[in-house]
Design a protein around this motif. Structure first.
Motif, PDB file in Angstrom:
ATOM      1  N   GLN A 144       0.825  -1.205   0.000  1.00 56.28           N
ATOM      2  CA  GLN A 144       0.000   0.000   0.000  1.00 56.28           C
ATOM      3  C   GLN A 144       0.867   1.266   0.000  1.00 56.28           C
ATOM      4  O   GLN A 144       0.640   2.210   0.748  1.00 56.28           O
ATOM      5  N   VAL A 145       1.861   1.241  -0.867  1.00 53.56           N
ATOM      6  CA  VAL A 145       2.736   2.384  -1.103  1.00 53.56           C
ATOM      7  C   VAL A 145       2.556   2.792  -2.563  1.00 53.56           C
ATOM      8  O   VAL A 145       2.727   1.963  -3.461  1.00 53.56           O
ATOM      9  N   PRO A 146       2.201   4.043  -2.825  1.00 60.25           N
ATOM     10  CA  PRO A 146       2.002   4.466  -4.214  1.00 60.25           C
ATOM     11  C   PRO A 146       3.272   4.284  -5.045  1.00 60.25           C
ATOM     12  O   PRO A 146       4.377   4.623  -4.592  1.00 60.25           O
ATOM     13  N   TRP A 147       3.093   3.759  -6.220  1.00 55.10           N
ATOM     14  CA  TRP A 147       4.181   3.592  -7.188  1.00 55.10           C
ATOM     15  C   TRP A 147       3.840   4.441  -8.405  1.00 55.10           C
ATOM     16  O   TRP A 147       2.786   4.279  -9.012  1.00 55.10           O
ATOM     17  N   LEU A 148       4.714   5.379  -8.719  1.00 54.91           N
ATOM     18  CA  LEU A 148       4.499   6.288  -9.840  1.00 54.91           C
ATOM     19  C   LEU A 148       5.587   6.035 -10.872  1.00 54.91           C
ATOM     20  O   LEU A 148       6.776   6.100 -10.563  1.00 54.91           O
ATOM     21  N   THR A 149       5.182   5.735 -12.103  1.00 57.93           N
ATOM     22  CA  THR A 149       6.172   5.478 -13.136  1.00 57.93           C
ATOM     23  C   THR A 149       6.130   6.548 -14.217  1.00 57.93           C
ATOM     24  O   THR A 149       5.085   6.796 -14.808  1.00 57.93           O
ATOM     25  N   PRO A 150       7.276   7.172 -14.491  1.00 56.86           N
ATOM     26  CA  PRO A 150       7.348   8.118 -15.605  1.00 56.86           C
ATOM     27  C   PRO A 150       7.832   7.463 -16.886  1.00 56.86           C
ATOM     28  O   PRO A 150       7.995   8.146 -17.897  1.00 56.86           O
ATOM     29  N   GLY A 151       8.063   6.138 -16.875  1.00 56.47           N
ATOM     30  CA  GLY A 151       8.686   5.530 -18.036  1.00 56.47           C
ATOM     31  C   GLY A 151       8.147   4.191 -18.471  1.00 56.47           C
ATOM     32  O   GLY A 151       8.786   3.491 -19.255  1.00 56.47           O
ATOM     33  N   ALA A 152       6.977   3.789 -17.999  1.00 58.36           N
ATOM     34  CA  ALA A 152       6.362   2.534 -18.424  1.00 58.36           C
ATOM     35  C   ALA A 152       4.886   2.793 -18.696  1.00 58.36           C
ATOM     36  O   ALA A 152       4.208   3.393 -17.862  1.00 58.36           O
ATOM     37  N   ALA A 153       4.401   2.346 -19.854  1.00 62.44           N
ATOM     38  CA  ALA A 153       3.039   2.730 -20.237  1.00 62.44           C
ATOM     39  C   ALA A 153       2.235   1.620 -20.895  1.00 62.44           C
ATOM     40  O   ALA A 153       1.161   1.882 -21.439  1.00 62.44           O
TER      41      ALA A 153
END
Length: 311
Positions: A144-153
């Motif tokens: 339950q820790v937010p994971w933010l990806t700027p490089g996978a879509a």
């Protein structure tokens, strides 16, 4: 025990820190003021954010670009005093906990789990590429820790019902769709003939599959504009693309579209040039303008058109 308590924080403070990360990185500044909770609650000295990116290995170059961009944003915010977290009654700076996954899928997921479970972070930024993004994305809901990806879509990352993962890139199918939209505009303007033939070669990943889906969706919606005469996939990280390029040549297409990572783009297009291939329009998805490619390919990179992640 709640996730907030496991970090030694009250739930209200943890929520405020969490929103601080999301809002500040989204707008590039320290404007977030947190929720209306009592000041003076136990607060950390900083907002700890985990980073798990490839800084060495196959994806090291583009991964490092992303690390540099995030670092610049955090330095900019910290230089202004950090983020005003109302729950703490003060500004808090960001503190990064950085890991290099060395472009290795197994290491990537291990490091994502380590920073979520052991580093008292309120969020994790990570992953360049579909393969590494898929590996890391499975961990966030568990902790339950937010994971933010700027490089996978790739769509497979975000279609599993996970609640704690977020992406900043346009979905890959939109990249393919936008590529075709641009080509269609050239037809409407009389700069390309209607009914031209397209050859497509994409990496054999979910990234490549999504790109094809976007291309085919646009073609289906605009009957008569283009015809796909060749559609094959290639192994990610290959060194010899001469076989598939010979088949592309034999297809006698007018337009060549590929979806490739940076190193594959450089290798493939060098071999494309050496084989004497020529098409009226050439694209490698989002690839094309990168400085390493310009250095490696020289004038061979001229006139390649690239899709955009930020439409």
């Amino acid at each position: 025990m709640t996730k907030a308590m496991s970090r030694g924080l009250s739930a209200s403070v943890w929520r405020s820190l969490l929103f601080s990360v999301a809002f500040s990185l989204a707008v590039g500044g320290p404007q977030w003021t947190g929720g209306d909770v009592a000041q003076g609650a136990a607060c950390p000295d900083s907002i700890r954010v985990g980073w798990v990116f490839p800084m060495t290995g196959r994806e090291g170059r583009p991964g490092t670009y992303q690390v540099e961009g995030i670092k610049l944003a955090m330095e900019h915010i910290n230089a202004k005093g950090g983020v005003n977290v109302k729950a703490c009654g003060k500004r808090l700076p960001f503190k990064e906990i950085v890991y290099d996954d060395q472009s290795d899928q197994a290491r990537s997921v291990q490091l994502a789990e380590r920073t979520m479970s052991s580093d008292s972070v309120v969020a994790v930024l990570g992953a360049y590429s579909t393969v590494l993004g898929q590996a890391q994305s499975v961990v966030a809901d568990r902790y339950q820790v937010p994971w933010l990806t700027p490089g996978a879509a790739a769509s497979t990352i975000f279609s599993q019902g996970r609640q704690w993962i977020f992406g900043t890139l346009t979905p890959v199918d939109v990249l393919g769709y936008t590529t075709m939209k641009f080509l269609g505009t050239l037809v409407d303007q009389g700069k390309l003939d209607k009914g031209l033939k397209i050859a497509i070669a994409v990496e054999n990943t979910d990234h490549g599959k999504d790109y094809i889906e976007g291309v085919n969706r646009w073609i289906k919606e605009h009957a008569g504009y283009f015809t796909v005469v060749f559609n094959e996939s290639f192994q990610l990280g290959g060194t010899d693309f001469s076989g598939i390029l010979q088949r592309v040549k034999a297809a006698s297409a007018d337009i060549f579209l590929s979806d490739a990572h940076l190193q594959d783009y450089i290798t493939m297009h060098r071999q494309y040039t050496q084989l004497g291939l020529y098409h009226r329009m050439v694209s490698y998805g989002a690839r094309g303008p990168e400085e390493p490619a310009r250095k490696a390919l020289g004038s061979a990179a001229d006139y390649i058109f690239a899709g955009t992640w930020w439409e």
